[in-house]
Write a protein that holds these residues in place. Structure first.
Motif, PDB file in Angstrom:
ATOM      1  N   LEU A  14       0.827  -1.206   0.000  1.00  9.96           N
ATOM      2  CA  LEU A  14       0.000   0.000   0.000  1.00  9.96           C
ATOM      3  C   LEU A  14       0.864   1.259   0.000  1.00  9.96           C
ATOM      4  O   LEU A  14       0.620   2.193  -0.774  1.00  9.96           O
ATOM      5  CB  LEU A  14      -0.928   0.003   1.213  1.00  9.96           C
ATOM      6  N   LEU A  15       1.894   1.284   0.832  1.00 10.17           N
ATOM      7  CA  LEU A  15       2.785   2.444   0.877  1.00 10.17           C
ATOM      8  C   LEU A  15       3.531   2.613  -0.441  1.00 10.17           C
ATOM      9  O   LEU A  15       3.734   3.741  -0.904  1.00 10.17           O
ATOM     10  CB  LEU A  15       3.771   2.301   2.037  1.00 10.17           C
ATOM     11  N   SER A  16       3.911   1.505  -1.066  1.00 11.02           N
ATOM     12  CA  SER A  16       4.601   1.567  -2.357  1.00 11.02           C
ATOM     13  C   SER A  16       3.689   2.170  -3.422  1.00 11.02           C
ATOM     14  O   SER A  16       4.115   3.013  -4.221  1.00 11.02           O
ATOM     15  CB  SER A  16       5.042   0.177  -2.791  1.00 11.02           C
ATOM     16  N   LEU A  17       2.435   1.738  -3.439  1.00 11.01           N
ATOM     17  CA  LEU A  17       1.480   2.299  -4.400  1.00 11.01           C
ATOM     18  C   LEU A  17       1.231   3.771  -4.129  1.00 11.01           C
ATOM     19  O   LEU A  17       1.050   4.565  -5.046  1.00 11.01           O
ATOM     20  CB  LEU A  17       0.177   1.505  -4.369  1.00 11.01           C
ATOM     21  N   LEU A  18       1.246   4.145  -2.848  1.00 12.27           N
ATOM     22  CA  LEU A  18       1.085   5.557  -2.483  1.00 12.27           C
ATOM     23  C   LEU A  18       2.256   6.389  -3.022  1.00 12.27           C
ATOM     24  O   LEU A  18       2.058   7.479  -3.562  1.00 12.27           O
ATOM     25  CB  LEU A  18       1.013   5.672  -0.967  1.00 12.27           C
ATOM     26  N   PHE A  19       3.472   5.864  -2.898  1.00 11.81           N
ATOM     27  CA  PHE A  19       4.648   6.547  -3.443  1.00 11.81           C
ATOM     28  C   PHE A  19       4.551   6.682  -4.962  1.00 11.81           C
ATOM     29  O   PHE A  19       4.884   7.729  -5.518  1.00 11.81           O
ATOM     30  CB  PHE A  19       5.934   5.800  -3.078  1.00 11.81           C
ATOM     31  N   LEU A  20       4.107   5.620  -5.637  1.00  9.65           N
ATOM     32  CA  LEU A  20       3.945   5.681  -7.090  1.00  9.65           C
ATOM     33  C   LEU A  20       2.925   6.752  -7.480  1.00  9.65           C
ATOM     34  O   LEU A  20       3.155   7.546  -8.393  1.00  9.65           O
ATOM     35  CB  LEU A  20       3.514   4.331  -7.640  1.00  9.65           C
ATOM     36  N   GLY A  21       1.800   6.765  -6.793  1.00  6.73           N
ATOM     37  CA  GLY A  21       0.769   7.757  -7.091  1.00  6.73           C
ATOM     38  C   GLY A  21       1.237   9.174  -6.820  1.00  6.73           C
ATOM     39  O   GLY A  21       0.977  10.092  -7.606  1.00  6.73           O
ATOM     40  N   LEU A  22       1.943   9.360  -5.725  1.00  7.04           N
ATOM     41  CA  LEU A  22       2.465  10.686  -5.396  1.00  7.04           C
ATOM     42  C   LEU A  22       3.495  11.137  -6.427  1.00  7.04           C
ATOM     43  O   LEU A  22       3.505  12.301  -6.842  1.00  7.04           O
ATOM     44  CB  LEU A  22       3.084  10.652  -3.999  1.00  7.04           C
ATOM     45  N   GLY A  23       4.345  10.211  -6.862  1.00 11.21           N
ATOM     46  CA  GLY A  23       5.335  10.545  -7.887  1.00 11.21           C
ATOM     47  C   GLY A  23       4.683  10.951  -9.191  1.00 11.21           C
ATOM     48  O   GLY A  23       5.099  11.926  -9.833  1.00 11.21           O
ATOM     49  N   LEU A  24       3.651  10.210  -9.596  1.00 11.14           N
ATOM     50  CA  LEU A  24       2.923  10.575 -10.823  1.00 11.14           C
ATOM     51  C   LEU A  24       2.254  11.939 -10.690  1.00 11.14           C
ATOM     52  O   LEU A  24       2.268  12.738 -11.622  1.00 11.14           O
ATOM     53  CB  LEU A  24       1.888   9.507 -11.151  1.00 11.14           C
ATOM     54  N   ALA A  25       1.672  12.198  -9.531  1.00 14.32           N
ATOM     55  CA  ALA A  25       1.007  13.489  -9.310  1.00 14.32           C
ATOM     56  C   ALA A  25       2.016  14.641  -9.355  1.00 14.32           C
ATOM     57  O   ALA A  25       1.758  15.677  -9.969  1.00 14.32           O
ATOM     58  CB  ALA A  25       0.278  13.473  -7.976  1.00 14.32           C
ATOM     59  N   LEU A  40      13.100  20.869  -9.980  1.00 16.57           N
ATOM     60  CA  LEU A  40      13.050  20.129  -8.723  1.00 16.57           C
ATOM     61  C   LEU A  40      11.829  19.213  -8.661  1.00 16.57           C
ATOM     62  O   LEU A  40      11.928  18.058  -8.225  1.00 16.57           O
ATOM     63  CB  LEU A  40      13.048  21.107  -7.550  1.00 16.57           C
ATOM     64  N   GLY A  41      10.683  19.686  -9.104  1.00 13.15           N
ATOM     65  CA  GLY A  41       9.472  18.868  -9.079  1.00 13.15           C
ATOM     66  C   GLY A  41       9.583  17.637  -9.951  1.00 13.15           C
ATOM     67  O   GLY A  41       9.143  16.551  -9.582  1.00 13.15           O
ATOM     68  N   PHE A  42      10.173  17.788 -11.108  1.00  6.82           N
ATOM     69  CA  PHE A  42      10.354  16.652 -12.009  1.00  6.82           C
ATOM     70  C   PHE A  42      11.282  15.612 -11.372  1.00  6.82           C
ATOM     71  O   PHE A  42      10.982  14.422 -11.365  1.00  6.82           O
ATOM     72  CB  PHE A  42      10.930  17.133 -13.339  1.00  6.82           C
ATOM     73  N   LEU A  43      12.398  16.081 -10.812  1.00  2.47           N
ATOM     74  CA  LEU A  43      13.348  15.167 -10.193  1.00  2.47           C
ATOM     75  C   LEU A  43      12.743  14.472  -8.978  1.00  2.47           C
ATOM     76  O   LEU A  43      12.941  13.264  -8.782  1.00  2.47           O
ATOM     77  CB  LEU A  43      14.626  15.912  -9.807  1.00  2.47           C
ATOM     78  N   MET A  44      11.980  15.201  -8.179  1.00  5.55           N
ATOM     79  CA  MET A  44      11.327  14.585  -7.021  1.00  5.55           C
ATOM     80  C   MET A  44      10.290  13.557  -7.456  1.00  5.55           C
ATOM     81  O   MET A  44      10.158  12.496  -6.840  1.00  5.55           O
ATOM     82  CB  MET A  44      10.678  15.660  -6.146  1.00  5.55           C
ATOM     83  N   GLY A  45       9.551  13.860  -8.513  1.00  5.97           N
ATOM     84  CA  GLY A  45       8.573  12.910  -9.026  1.00  5.97           C
ATOM     85  C   GLY A  45       9.224  11.619  -9.483  1.00  5.97           C
ATOM     86  O   GLY A  45       8.744  10.522  -9.195  1.00  5.97           O
ATOM     87  N   VAL A  46      10.341  11.744 -10.174  1.00 11.15           N
ATOM     88  CA  VAL A  46      11.071  10.563 -10.639  1.00 11.15           C
ATOM     89  C   VAL A  46      11.599   9.761  -9.450  1.00 11.15           C
ATOM     90  O   VAL A  46      11.540   8.524  -9.444  1.00 11.15           O
ATOM     91  CB  VAL A  46      12.211  10.971 -11.598  1.00 11.15           C
ATOM     92  N   LEU A  49       8.725   7.878  -7.875  1.00 15.03           N
ATOM     93  CA  LEU A  49       8.380   6.731  -8.716  1.00 15.03           C
ATOM     94  C   LEU A  49       9.387   5.605  -8.535  1.00 15.03           C
ATOM     95  O   LEU A  49       9.008   4.429  -8.430  1.00 15.03           O
ATOM     96  CB  LEU A  49       8.335   7.145 -10.190  1.00 15.03           C
ATOM     97  N   ALA A  50      10.665   5.934  -8.495  1.00 16.15           N
ATOM     98  CA  ALA A  50      11.702   4.916  -8.339  1.00 16.15           C
ATOM     99  C   ALA A  50      11.602   4.233  -6.973  1.00 16.15           C
ATOM    100  O   ALA A  50      11.740   3.004  -6.875  1.00 16.15           O
ATOM    101  CB  ALA A  50      13.081   5.547  -8.528  1.00 16.15           C
ATOM    102  N   VAL A  51      11.351   4.996  -5.935  1.00 17.20           N
ATOM    103  CA  VAL A  51      11.227   4.416  -4.596  1.00 17.20           C
ATOM    104  C   VAL A  51      10.020   3.487  -4.529  1.00 17.20           C
ATOM    105  O   VAL A  51      10.109   2.366  -4.011  1.00 17.20           O
ATOM    106  CB  VAL A  51      11.137   5.525  -3.523  1.00 17.20           C
ATOM    107  N   GLY A  52       8.888   3.929  -5.057  1.00 16.04           N
ATOM    108  CA  GLY A  52       7.696   3.084  -5.050  1.00 16.04           C
ATOM    109  C   GLY A  52       7.879   1.813  -5.849  1.00 16.04           C
ATOM    110  O   GLY A  52       7.536   0.716  -5.396  1.00 16.04           O
ATOM    111  N   ALA A  53       8.449   1.931  -7.032  1.00 18.23           N
ATOM    112  CA  ALA A  53       8.677   0.748  -7.871  1.00 18.23           C
ATOM    113  C   ALA A  53       9.709  -0.178  -7.228  1.00 18.23           C
ATOM    114  O   ALA A  53       9.547  -1.408  -7.250  1.00 18.23           O
ATOM    115  CB  ALA A  53       9.139   1.178  -9.260  1.00 18.23           C
ATOM    116  N   GLY A  54      10.744   0.388  -6.640  1.00 18.51           N
ATOM    117  CA  GLY A  54      11.760  -0.422  -5.976  1.00 18.51           C
ATOM    118  C   GLY A  54      11.207  -1.182  -4.790  1.00 18.51           C
ATOM    119  O   GLY A  54      11.507  -2.363  -4.591  1.00 18.51           O
TER     120      GLY A  54
END
Length: 64
Positions: A14-25, A40-46, A49-54
């Motif tokens: 659930l937390l991983s999916l939350l990170f993915l969703g937050l990164g996409l947003a 900065l926003g683009f880099l933080m989003g990436v 996404l990487a943390v959630g996918a990892g």
């Protein structure tokens, strides 16, 4: 009642999916407001996404 290990796995997913969703947003908002690939926003989003996918990848490897 589910076992503690099952609750832990579910919360990690659930937390991983939350990170993915937050990164996409973050990416969507940054790009909609004209941010470029080095903003900065683009880099933080990436990173989000990487943390959630990892985390999802590691969780799937641990459950085998």
């Amino acid at each position: 009642m589910p076992s503690p290990e099952r609750l832990y796995r579910g919360s990690v997913r659930l937390l991983s999916l939350l990170f993915l969703g937050l990164g996409l947003a973050i990416l969507a908002i940054t790009l909609a407001n004209g941010g470029g690939p080095l903003s900065l926003g683009f880099l933080m989003g990436v990173v989000f996404l990487a943390v959630g996918a990892g985390r999802l990848w590691i969780a799937s490897r641990m459950s085998r």
